[in-house]
Every structure is written in structure tokens, then in C-alpha cells.
Scaffold this active site. Sequence first.
Site, PDB file in Angstrom:
ATOM      1  N   ARG A  94      44.519  33.143  52.358  1.00 48.44           N
ATOM      2  CA  ARG A  94      45.018  34.118  51.388  1.00 48.44           C
ATOM      3  C   ARG A  94      46.546  34.115  51.433  1.00 48.44           C
ATOM      4  O   ARG A  94      47.150  33.954  52.512  1.00 48.44           O
ATOM      5  CB  ARG A  94      44.465  35.492  51.776  1.00 48.44           C
ATOM      6  CG  ARG A  94      44.739  36.600  50.787  1.00 48.44           C
ATOM      7  CD  ARG A  94      43.981  36.427  49.505  1.00 48.44           C
ATOM      8  NE  ARG A  94      43.949  37.663  48.730  1.00 48.44           N
ATOM      9  CZ  ARG A  94      43.714  37.695  47.427  1.00 48.44           C
ATOM     10  NH1 ARG A  94      43.482  36.575  46.755  1.00 48.44           N
ATOM     11  NH2 ARG A  94      43.664  38.846  46.779  1.00 48.44           N
ATOM     12  N   THR A 367      39.186  32.570  38.448  1.00 47.40           N
ATOM     13  CA  THR A 367      39.226  31.953  39.775  1.00 47.40           C
ATOM     14  C   THR A 367      38.270  30.753  39.771  1.00 47.40           C
ATOM     15  O   THR A 367      37.788  30.366  38.732  1.00 47.40           O
ATOM     16  CB  THR A 367      38.877  33.062  40.786  1.00 47.40           C
ATOM     17  OG1 THR A 367      39.886  34.052  40.660  1.00 47.40           O
ATOM     18  CG2 THR A 367      38.788  32.638  42.204  1.00 47.40           C
ATOM     19  N   THR A 385      41.949  30.662  44.274  1.00 47.87           N
ATOM     20  CA  THR A 385      42.495  31.240  43.046  1.00 47.87           C
ATOM     21  C   THR A 385      44.017  31.214  43.025  1.00 47.87           C
ATOM     22  O   THR A 385      44.668  31.116  44.080  1.00 47.87           O
ATOM     23  CB  THR A 385      42.019  32.710  42.907  1.00 47.87           C
ATOM     24  OG1 THR A 385      42.379  33.217  41.632  1.00 47.87           O
ATOM     25  CG2 THR A 385      42.615  33.612  43.977  1.00 47.87           C
ATOM     26  N   SER A 439      38.446  40.089  46.324  1.00 48.35           N
ATOM     27  CA  SER A 439      36.994  40.224  46.129  1.00 48.35           C
ATOM     28  C   SER A 439      36.267  38.904  46.374  1.00 48.35           C
ATOM     29  O   SER A 439      35.033  38.851  46.276  1.00 48.35           O
ATOM     30  CB  SER A 439      36.695  40.669  44.694  1.00 48.35           C
ATOM     31  OG  SER A 439      37.334  41.881  44.408  1.00 48.35           O
ATOM     32  N   GLY A 458      35.378  35.877  39.232  1.00 47.97           N
ATOM     33  CA  GLY A 458      35.021  37.046  38.421  1.00 47.97           C
ATOM     34  C   GLY A 458      35.657  38.351  38.853  1.00 47.97           C
ATOM     35  O   GLY A 458      35.112  39.420  38.578  1.00 47.97           O
TER      36      GLY A 458
HETATM   37  O1  DON Z   1      41.223  37.694  45.067  1.00 49.57           O
HETATM   38  C1  DON Z   1      40.766  38.334  44.128  1.00 49.57           C
HETATM   39  O2  DON Z   1      39.920  39.198  44.240  1.00 49.57           O
HETATM   40  C2  DON Z   1      41.267  38.027  42.719  1.00 49.57           C
HETATM   41  N1  DON Z   1      42.611  37.507  42.769  1.00 49.57           N
HETATM   42  C3  DON Z   1      40.296  37.077  42.115  1.00 49.57           C
HETATM   43  C4  DON Z   1      40.607  36.864  40.681  1.00 49.57           C
HETATM   44  C5  DON Z   1      39.446  36.382  39.916  1.00 49.57           C
HETATM   45  O3  DON Z   1      38.354  36.186  40.390  1.00 49.57           O
HETATM   46  C6  DON Z   1      39.724  36.214  38.486  1.00 49.57           C
HETATM   47  N2  DON Z   1      38.551  35.992  37.759  1.00 49.57           N
HETATM   48  N3  DON Z   1      37.733  35.207  37.673  1.00 49.57           N
END
Ligand code: DON
Length: 556
Positions: A94, A367, A385, A439, A458
Site C-alpha cells: 500500500r 482497480t 490499484t 477495501s 469496486g
Molecule cells: O484501496 C481502495 O479501497 C480503493 N483505492 C480501491 C479503488 C477501487 O477499487 C476503485 N474501483 N474499482
Amino acid sequence: MHKIHIAAFVAFAAFAVGASAAERPGHAAIASAHTLATQAGFEVLAEGGNAFDAAIAVASTLSVVESQKSGIGGGGFFLLHRASDGKNVMLDARETAPAAVKESQYLKSDGTPNRDAALYGPLAAGIPGEPAALVWLAAHYGKLPLSKSLAPAIRIARTGFKPDKSFLEAIADHRAQISRYPGTKALLMPGGEVPKVGWTFRNPDLAKTLERIAADGNDGFYKGKTAQLMLASVKATGGDWTAADLANYKVVEREPLRFDYRNWKIVTAAPPSSGGVAMEEMFNVLSGYDLDKLDRPHRLHYIIEAMRRAFRDHNEYLGDPDFVKMPLGTLLSPQYAAGLRAGILPDKATPSAMLPSAVAHDPGMHTTHFSIIDADGNMVATTQTVNTHFGSCLVPPGTGVFLNNEMDDFALVPGAPNAYGLLGNKANAPAPGKRMLSSMTPTFVFGPERVGVIGSPGGSTIITQVFEGIMAFMHGDSAAQIVATPRYHHQYLPDVVYVEPEAFDAATQKALTGMGYDIKPRGHWGFMNVVTWNLKTNTLDAASDPRHVSGLGEVK
Ligand code: DON
């Protein structure tokens, strides 16, 4: 057959005791969001690599062919299972906040939240974690040098590929932000225009950056030329990164979250992902009901109530474990689950306003997730992501790297929602070197006869989508059925059940509405990528989400 079954049980137990698994599939399966990335994984397996080398190839190729969703300018979580000793580990790549982070950077002069600064340009970007994960994977788990496992990504970045519709739409959606940064505009909008289908996208600077990583490991990105180019660009565009921010970035090996649900053992993402904690809380609540004996509306009622309560706690308590104390012992205890069950009425929705706390969010889609099982039974589940499409839209000239806009996953300004409508609190406030809550929930499910590798993008719906994928897997669905399962989602606030149009039949919808649920259709779900292993027949199964065109789940 019987012998394999027993051996499978040994493998199953091994995850708890760390012993070695006897069984191997003898062939491999990969499911990713892009055909070229899946092919890159198989190319590296054919060179003698294992699942971890293949993960490097898939992840780095996604950096090139799906750069709107993830890349070496971003981060992710790599959940690993090593067959030789049964070790499960989560590689936490991360992003981290730079030392200079402060709330005022995300406020306008009138004191209101500056959403533009949170989402676009250098202040939106955390220090990338993805390159360190690839280097760590090669050094500690892979069999091949990075020069081999990064070769497909380097080749495709240099020779180019034809982006699909979703890539081109992401450019069109972000043309204004892309146009602000000459390095990004030159890459994505040649001649100042959004390219048309049939365009070949080449990113030779990214090829060179990947080559520097292949040659020098972490120093190829976090020090030397790549670091200098990033630092200069971040400074020139109004950001504040230091050489130490980059040089000090470290990937962290964390114990995954592990819990049991009926006959299944689930190994999933630990904080700074919120997904594993939320899912464990949901499964703990549901373990008190005999779901199979209930009619569909009541089964859904208890599941939605479990989601509501898990998301309330997610919003309230979770953050970077290296910075905040989380009451995980309480949240994940059977007594706590029993207390939550006691507050669920048998025939009526609990309005979220009647549960203490008040935090709202609303998800989005950008993502990527991929799943791999190799011939030896090594497994990888990775969700990675850059946050929203093309991240911060800042490509430091000369690097080809799309810097993420993950800073927005922090609660940057108290009371101000993020891109997904998320409001956080102190646990997820930014601080130098801290990781923002996520998430992303890459997951392994181990059963006596079957193993599943599951995950999805998502935003906050990742958690409920993975949960529903696990339920479908436990039910015995094939990989194709799991990824196609109609989705529904509740996240405490807003107090709404979001559904895919075909998720609930008319009678179910009517019954749930009668219990007090506000049901709203929602268009964007997926891109789940699943690989399963049937230990009895020793066969692999792989599938990509049918909601999206370019994915590929393949068994070879
Ligand atoms: O880490 C996270 O929870 C978000 N940055 C993830 C973003 C995401 O899944 C966008 N959509 N599909």
C-alpha cells in the site's frame, strides 16, 4: 481419487500448522483483467517461473495495458500461498503518505475541502508501493530474475498494444486533468485528441523505468534516475516529496486474517485493508443462522444486516495497524457477533440511523484483481490499484509512471467525503509514512475438497462482492458462475441496498421492501477474477467477469 482426497486434507491442514502440501495440480491457471497480462503470466511460467514470478509478470503487464486502473505508480496487496511449506502471507504494498502531508494542503483558501487537490496532481499521490512488491516477490518467492519476469511488460510497453474501449473511455473522461500535465498528455492524447479504437499505445519511458527496476531492484525506482525524475516533477507541479520519502518506502509482510466459516478456512487481507475484518465480522454474524433453511428474502435480510453492521465498524475503527490501535479482538469475537445478532429483528430492516455512528460512502470502479494457481499449487491473489482512473493523472516526464491518487483514501479533511463518498475518522487520518485504509480484499478459501482464489475491484463494494463470491464458491459454483453471480451491496450509509438489476426477482424485492429495505439498482460491478482448484478431481477452473470484455481466465 480417495488418495487425492486425503492428500488434499493434508494440504488443507497445512495452512494452519505450516506443514508441506503433498498434492500438486500439475498445470496452472490464471485469471486477470486483460488477455495480454494473463498471457504474460503463462509466458513466465513456461520459462520455468512459479506463481510468484507469474504474478510479477501479470502485475507489471497490467501496469502497461491497464494503466488506468493499476500500475507501478500505485500499490496493492499480494496474498501468497507457498505450496512447499503451506505458508500464507500478505505482502502489503500500500502507498504511504509523504512526510510533508498536512490537512491544509487539501483545503481551499475559504476552508472548504479542495477535492481537486485530493484527486489530481502531486498532492493526491502517495509514495508508490507496487515496485517494492515486485522486487520483494522476486527476491523471496520467485525462481526467476526480474529481467525475465518483467520482460513481457517491458516488451509491450515498448512495442505497444491496442487499448480497449474502457481504456479509451477513461482517457475521454479525464481529458481535462490529463491535459494539465504535458507528460501525461503526450502519452495519452497524441495531437491533443482522445485516441480512437485501433490506436497503438506505446510507453517507452515506462519500459526504461521497468528496465531500471529489473537491473537495480528497489534502487531502480526509489533512488537514482527514476526517483530524480519523480521528485522534480512532483516539485514542479506543486507537490512536496523528499528523496527520503522514496528511499524509506518498505513493503511489509503481514499475517493474513484467517477465520473459519462452517467447513471452510478463509485466508484474506488484514489491515490496512478493511476487507478481511469486515468479511470476518459478516461471517461471524451469519454463523448463528441456518441460512440454507431460510427462504431467499430472509436469507438476504440476515446477510444485508450483517453487511450493515460490519460496514459501520469498518468506518469507525479501521486504519493502518502500524499507526492505530484497532479493537480487533472485540470486533472479531463470537460474543460480539452474538451481540450484533441480538439486535437484528427477524422480519425488519434496522435503519442505519438507529445504529450508533454516522459515516457515509458511495463506491466506484477502477482497480484490478488477478488470481493464479501454478502447477505446484502455489497461489497468488492480488488486488492492485492507482485508485481512480489514471490515478492523479500526473506522469512525471521521462518515467512513463502514472502516479496514484491514493491519498484520497485517507480521511483527509474531517467530515469531507472521499471519491467513494467515504467519511473517515481519526483512525484513518493522514500522517507521515502512514498507509491509507483500503477495501481491497484478495482472498483464499480452503475447503476439504476445493480451494478458491478470489478478488475484485469496486471500491467499498469489493468487500461485499468478494463475500458473495465466497458464498457462491462454497455453494459449489464454477469459476464462471462465481464471477457472473448477480451482486448486491449494503454499506451501512447510505442506508440503501444497491443491486444489479437481475439480482433480486420481483417476489424477493417485494418481500425485502416490505421489511423496510430501500433497494436501488446500480450499474457498475466487477471485474472479479477467480481461479478454483478441485482437490478431488485435481482440476483447475478459471474465469473473468463477463461484465467486462477484455478479461481472460485460462487454464493451461
Ligand atoms: O484501496 C481502495 O479501497 C480503493 N483505492 C480501491 C479503488 C477501487 O477499487 C476503485 N474501483 N474499482
